[in-house]
Design a protein around this motif. Structure first.
Motif, PDB file in Angstrom:
ATOM      1  N   GLN A 239       0.822  -1.205   0.000  1.00  0.00           N
ATOM      2  CA  GLN A 239       0.000   0.000   0.000  1.00  0.00           C
ATOM      3  C   GLN A 239       0.859   1.259   0.000  1.00  0.00           C
ATOM      4  O   GLN A 239       0.504   2.266  -0.631  1.00  0.00           O
ATOM      5  CB  GLN A 239      -0.953  -0.018   1.197  1.00  0.00           C
ATOM      6  CG  GLN A 239      -1.974  -1.143   1.167  1.00  0.00           C
ATOM      7  CD  GLN A 239      -2.796  -1.162  -0.113  1.00  0.00           C
ATOM      8  OE1 GLN A 239      -3.118  -0.126  -0.689  1.00  0.00           O
ATOM      9  NE2 GLN A 239      -3.147  -2.358  -0.568  1.00  0.00           N
ATOM     10  N   GLU A 240       1.985   1.223   0.696  1.00  0.00           N
ATOM     11  CA  GLU A 240       2.888   2.376   0.700  1.00  0.00           C
ATOM     12  C   GLU A 240       3.419   2.633  -0.710  1.00  0.00           C
ATOM     13  O   GLU A 240       3.487   3.784  -1.172  1.00  0.00           O
ATOM     14  CB  GLU A 240       4.047   2.123   1.666  1.00  0.00           C
ATOM     15  CG  GLU A 240       4.946   3.314   1.900  1.00  0.00           C
ATOM     16  CD  GLU A 240       4.311   4.379   2.781  1.00  0.00           C
ATOM     17  OE1 GLU A 240       4.793   5.534   2.727  1.00  0.00           O
ATOM     18  OE2 GLU A 240       3.354   4.068   3.508  1.00  0.00           O
ATOM     19  N   ALA A 241       3.805   1.561  -1.399  1.00  0.00           N
ATOM     20  CA  ALA A 241       4.323   1.712  -2.756  1.00  0.00           C
ATOM     21  C   ALA A 241       3.233   2.204  -3.708  1.00  0.00           C
ATOM     22  O   ALA A 241       3.485   3.065  -4.569  1.00  0.00           O
ATOM     23  CB  ALA A 241       4.893   0.379  -3.242  1.00  0.00           C
ATOM     24  N   LEU A 242       2.027   1.664  -3.567  1.00  0.00           N
ATOM     25  CA  LEU A 242       0.935   2.103  -4.440  1.00  0.00           C
ATOM     26  C   LEU A 242       0.583   3.572  -4.187  1.00  0.00           C
ATOM     27  O   LEU A 242       0.294   4.319  -5.129  1.00  0.00           O
ATOM     28  CB  LEU A 242      -0.291   1.220  -4.217  1.00  0.00           C
ATOM     29  CG  LEU A 242      -0.206  -0.190  -4.814  1.00  0.00           C
ATOM     30  CD1 LEU A 242      -1.378  -1.047  -4.353  1.00  0.00           C
ATOM     31  CD2 LEU A 242      -0.154  -0.135  -6.340  1.00  0.00           C
ATOM     32  N   ALA A 243       0.621   3.990  -2.926  1.00  0.00           N
ATOM     33  CA  ALA A 243       0.339   5.401  -2.614  1.00  0.00           C
ATOM     34  C   ALA A 243       1.399   6.316  -3.229  1.00  0.00           C
ATOM     35  O   ALA A 243       1.097   7.447  -3.638  1.00  0.00           O
ATOM     36  CB  ALA A 243       0.295   5.593  -1.098  1.00  0.00           C
ATOM     37  N   PHE A 244       2.630   5.847  -3.315  1.00  0.00           N
ATOM     38  CA  PHE A 244       3.711   6.620  -3.908  1.00  0.00           C
ATOM     39  C   PHE A 244       3.589   6.684  -5.434  1.00  0.00           C
ATOM     40  O   PHE A 244       3.802   7.729  -6.053  1.00  0.00           O
ATOM     41  CB  PHE A 244       5.052   5.994  -3.505  1.00  0.00           C
ATOM     42  CG  PHE A 244       6.241   6.519  -4.249  1.00  0.00           C
ATOM     43  CD1 PHE A 244       6.684   7.826  -4.068  1.00  0.00           C
ATOM     44  CD2 PHE A 244       6.933   5.709  -5.132  1.00  0.00           C
ATOM     45  CE1 PHE A 244       7.787   8.313  -4.754  1.00  0.00           C
ATOM     46  CE2 PHE A 244       8.043   6.181  -5.824  1.00  0.00           C
ATOM     47  CZ  PHE A 244       8.470   7.483  -5.631  1.00  0.00           C
ATOM     48  N   LEU A 245       3.207   5.551  -6.055  1.00  0.00           N
ATOM     49  CA  LEU A 245       3.214   5.464  -7.517  1.00  0.00           C
ATOM     50  C   LEU A 245       1.936   5.987  -8.182  1.00  0.00           C
ATOM     51  O   LEU A 245       1.993   6.533  -9.289  1.00  0.00           O
ATOM     52  CB  LEU A 245       3.438   4.009  -7.943  1.00  0.00           C
ATOM     53  CG  LEU A 245       4.817   3.427  -7.644  1.00  0.00           C
ATOM     54  CD1 LEU A 245       4.824   1.930  -7.910  1.00  0.00           C
ATOM     55  CD2 LEU A 245       5.892   4.120  -8.473  1.00  0.00           C
ATOM     56  N   THR A 246       0.800   5.819  -7.520  1.00  0.00           N
ATOM     57  CA  THR A 246      -0.481   6.156  -8.159  1.00  0.00           C
ATOM     58  C   THR A 246      -0.555   7.606  -8.655  1.00  0.00           C
ATOM     59  O   THR A 246      -1.032   7.844  -9.778  1.00  0.00           O
ATOM     60  CB  THR A 246      -1.640   5.851  -7.201  1.00  0.00           C
ATOM     61  OG1 THR A 246      -1.628   4.446  -6.898  1.00  0.00           O
ATOM     62  CG2 THR A 246      -2.981   6.193  -7.839  1.00  0.00           C
ATOM     63  N   PRO A 247      -0.101   8.599  -7.897  1.00  0.00           N
ATOM     64  CA  PRO A 247      -0.165   9.974  -8.423  1.00  0.00           C
ATOM     65  C   PRO A 247       0.687  10.193  -9.677  1.00  0.00           C
ATOM     66  O   PRO A 247       0.477  11.167 -10.403  1.00  0.00           O
ATOM     67  CB  PRO A 247       0.367  10.818  -7.255  1.00  0.00           C
ATOM     68  CG  PRO A 247       0.163   9.978  -6.041  1.00  0.00           C
ATOM     69  CD  PRO A 247       0.364   8.580  -6.507  1.00  0.00           C
ATOM     70  N   LEU A 248       1.637   9.302  -9.941  1.00  0.00           N
ATOM     71  CA  LEU A 248       2.521   9.457 -11.091  1.00  0.00           C
ATOM     72  C   LEU A 248       1.948   8.857 -12.365  1.00  0.00           C
ATOM     73  O   LEU A 248       2.492   9.076 -13.460  1.00  0.00           O
ATOM     74  CB  LEU A 248       3.879   8.792 -10.805  1.00  0.00           C
ATOM     75  CG  LEU A 248       4.602   9.198  -9.514  1.00  0.00           C
ATOM     76  CD1 LEU A 248       5.892   8.393  -9.373  1.00  0.00           C
ATOM     77  CD2 LEU A 248       4.892  10.685  -9.501  1.00  0.00           C
ATOM     78  N   LEU A 249       0.843   8.098 -12.251  1.00  0.00           N
ATOM     79  CA  LEU A 249       0.361   7.311 -13.382  1.00  0.00           C
ATOM     80  C   LEU A 249      -0.090   8.124 -14.596  1.00  0.00           C
ATOM     81  O   LEU A 249       0.083   7.654 -15.728  1.00  0.00           O
ATOM     82  CB  LEU A 249      -0.778   6.387 -12.923  1.00  0.00           C
ATOM     83  CG  LEU A 249      -0.360   5.266 -11.964  1.00  0.00           C
ATOM     84  CD1 LEU A 249      -1.548   4.365 -11.648  1.00  0.00           C
ATOM     85  CD2 LEU A 249       0.791   4.453 -12.537  1.00  0.00           C
ATOM     86  N   PRO A 250      -0.699   9.306 -14.444  1.00  0.00           N
ATOM     87  CA  PRO A 250      -1.134  10.029 -15.657  1.00  0.00           C
ATOM     88  C   PRO A 250      -0.024  10.259 -16.675  1.00  0.00           C
ATOM     89  O   PRO A 250      -0.276  10.248 -17.879  1.00  0.00           O
ATOM     90  CB  PRO A 250      -1.673  11.353 -15.095  1.00  0.00           C
ATOM     91  CG  PRO A 250      -2.142  11.005 -13.717  1.00  0.00           C
ATOM     92  CD  PRO A 250      -1.146  10.000 -13.217  1.00  0.00           C
ATOM     93  N   ASP A 251       1.202  10.457 -16.211  1.00  0.00           N
ATOM     94  CA  ASP A 251       2.319  10.706 -17.130  1.00  0.00           C
ATOM     95  C   ASP A 251       3.377   9.603 -17.045  1.00  0.00           C
ATOM     96  O   ASP A 251       4.531   9.802 -17.444  1.00  0.00           O
ATOM     97  CB  ASP A 251       2.978  12.049 -16.817  1.00  0.00           C
ATOM     98  CG  ASP A 251       2.002  13.206 -16.914  1.00  0.00           C
ATOM     99  OD1 ASP A 251       1.294  13.290 -17.938  1.00  0.00           O
ATOM    100  OD2 ASP A 251       1.938  14.011 -15.962  1.00  0.00           O
ATOM    101  N   ALA A 252       2.990   8.445 -16.550  1.00  0.00           N
ATOM    102  CA  ALA A 252       3.968   7.392 -16.275  1.00  0.00           C
ATOM    103  C   ALA A 252       4.415   6.669 -17.536  1.00  0.00           C
ATOM    104  O   ALA A 252       3.672   6.551 -18.512  1.00  0.00           O
ATOM    105  CB  ALA A 252       3.376   6.380 -15.290  1.00  0.00           C
ATOM    106  N   SER A 253       5.635   6.145 -17.490  1.00  0.00           N
ATOM    107  CA  SER A 253       6.130   5.267 -18.545  1.00  0.00           C
ATOM    108  C   SER A 253       5.430   3.914 -18.444  1.00  0.00           C
ATOM    109  O   SER A 253       4.763   3.605 -17.448  1.00  0.00           O
ATOM    110  CB  SER A 253       7.637   5.072 -18.383  1.00  0.00           C
ATOM    111  OG  SER A 253       7.904   4.365 -17.175  1.00  0.00           O
ATOM    112  N   ASP A 254       5.600   3.094 -19.478  1.00  0.00           N
ATOM    113  CA  ASP A 254       5.016   1.755 -19.437  1.00  0.00           C
ATOM    114  C   ASP A 254       5.560   0.952 -18.262  1.00  0.00           C
ATOM    115  O   ASP A 254       4.821   0.193 -17.620  1.00  0.00           O
ATOM    116  CB  ASP A 254       5.301   1.017 -20.748  1.00  0.00           C
ATOM    117  CG  ASP A 254       4.503   1.566 -21.918  1.00  0.00           C
ATOM    118  OD1 ASP A 254       3.487   2.246 -21.679  1.00  0.00           O
ATOM    119  OD2 ASP A 254       4.899   1.303 -23.073  1.00  0.00           O
ATOM    120  N   ASP A 255       6.854   1.114 -17.972  1.00  0.00           N
ATOM    121  CA  ASP A 255       7.445   0.349 -16.875  1.00  0.00           C
ATOM    122  C   ASP A 255       6.838   0.730 -15.524  1.00  0.00           C
ATOM    123  O   ASP A 255       6.576  -0.139 -14.680  1.00  0.00           O
ATOM    124  CB  ASP A 255       8.959   0.573 -16.832  1.00  0.00           C
ATOM    125  CG  ASP A 255       9.691  -0.197 -17.919  1.00  0.00           C
ATOM    126  OD1 ASP A 255       9.069  -1.080 -18.552  1.00  0.00           O
ATOM    127  OD2 ASP A 255      10.889   0.072 -18.132  1.00  0.00           O
TER     128      ASP A 255
END
Length: 417
Positions: A239-255
């Protein structure tokens, strides 16, 4: 010794039921949980076995207990010291010692210059390709890891500028991630945790979202595979990792999108281990939606997250929920899907074999395990679930099935030739 001192439970021969209670308690598992996971047994049935009111169960039930409790050696549960069978840790790969030495070494005064990061990354890419393509992937990766570990550590120590050091830390974290795939299911849990923790520290120092996600994904797996008492820790990392990554998804790379999808599925995997059906499938649905945002041919190089993997993930969820019929249905649905990675394809077939075994189709289970062995022999050799199925069927009442199981048991090292 005072009369109220706690005795060593293994100091003298003890009954099967006492061993079962000790191992269950160490796993942080209730009698109700254990009974449900081994096939719908009640808490009172488990208690009756533990206190000796019921006799020692038959081999197939003992093997299910060993699977659920993830005992390293079947003798831990049975007490039969004449029949040691490594289950959820393998016998130890020949390359393990060299990898352990490289991880444990602390070279404070390096006598040579570190190779360029581009060179280390090219070697890493070749190592990941070998891991997915080679039938004997542990042998190949185990040969490459000691040099990679030494050079990546050296690159971090010799980095002068902040940006250069972050890049080196990212490479080092990825080396540790590759190492964790090798160390998993080996008889050195302390080494596994050392690798996982160092990978997470290096990832955080790199400040690279993708690298952080991969390290968190592996750390969550290490917690989950440590048993029910560690499920909360697995969830916390996820959950900590998902909370960190989720805001980045609109402009995220495929990886970055892929590792977020992989972490989402991992949350569902842990929920399935808990027996939380609705939560497990909800996370699977969310992960599938993320996979559909990726290019059709995309395949994440570490986690295998992709369009193709979601069918295999569905089998895993059904198997962990002990839904034999559903796991067989999902296995049939995903059969036509090609998974590029040999070890991941073999693992999918092991999960399908677990489903067939739960559904009362042992011949299909053995056939599926034989195909898994053809795909990636080392994956089967070091997989406890595969070994429990094969071992159970070596005692089958069917001569033909018993012969097939015994032949496979010889191949994976459970029986002498």
């Amino acid at each position: 010794m005072s009369s109220d001192a706690t005795p060593d439970p293994y100091a003298d021969p003890i009954a099967f039921g006492q061993r079962l209670k000790i191992l269950r308690t160490r796993r942080g598992m209730t009698r109700e949980q254990l009974g449900g996971l081994i096939g719908g047994k009640s808490a009172s049935w488990v208690r009756a076995v533990e206190v000796g009111r019921l006799k020692t169960p038959k081999l197939d039930v003992i093997l299910r207990m060993a699977e659920v409790l993830r005992v390293q050696d079947l003798a831990e549960l049975t007490g039969d010291e004449s029949a040691h069978v490594d289950l959820f840790t393998g016998p130890g790969h020949p390359r393990l010692g060299a990898v352990r030495t490289a991880v444990n070494a602390y070279r404070l005064a390096p006598s040579r210059e570190a190779p360029p990061i581009a060179h280390i990354r090219a070697r890493l890419a070749r190592a990941w390709t070998a891991r997915h393509a080679a039938p004997n992937h542990r042998e190949v990766v185990g040969a490459l890891l000691p040099g990679l570990i030494r050079d990546a550590q050296l690159a971090v120590r010799q980095s002068d500028r902040a940006a250069e050091r972050r890049t080196a830390q990212a490479a080092l974290s990825e080396v540790y991630s590759l190492s964790q795939f090798f160390v998993a299911y080996q008889p050195d849990p302390a080494l596994l945790w050392r690798v996982a923790e160092r990978g997470m520290i290096a990832a955080q120092e790199s400040e690279d979202p993708h690298v952080i996600g991969v390290a968190a994904w592996l750390a969550a797996q290490a917690h989950r595979d440590s048993g029910p008492g560690h499920y909360d820790a697995a969830d916390a990392v996820n959950q900590e990792a998902l909370a960190f990554l989720t805001p980045l998804l609109p402009d995220a790379s495929d990886d970055v999108l892929a590792i977020t999808g992989a972490l989402t599925f991992e949350a569902g995997y842990t929920a399935a281990r808990r027996g939380e059906t609705g939560t497990a499938w909800r996370y699977w649905d969310q992960a599938r939606a993320m996979s559909q945002r990726l290019p059709a041919a995309y395949y994440h190089p570490m986690t295998s997250f992709s369009h193709a993997i979601m069918g295999a993930h569905a089998v895993t969820v059904a198997v962990e929920l002990h839904a034999g019929g559903e796991s067989v249905r999902q296995a049939a649905t995903s059969e036509a899907t090609f998974i590029p990675s040999r070890p991941r394809r073999a693992r999918h077939r092991i999960e399908a074999a677990r489903g067939y075994q739960m559904d009362g189709q042992p011949d299909a289970a053995l056939s599926t395990l034989a195909r898994a062995y053809e795909t990636a022999p080392e994956t089967v050799k070091y997989n406890g679930y595969a070994k429990t199925i094969v071992l159970a069927e070596t005692k089958s009442k069917s001569p033909a099935r018993r012969r097939r199981a015994s032949e496979l048991a010889v191949k994976i090292g459970l029986l002498a030739a």
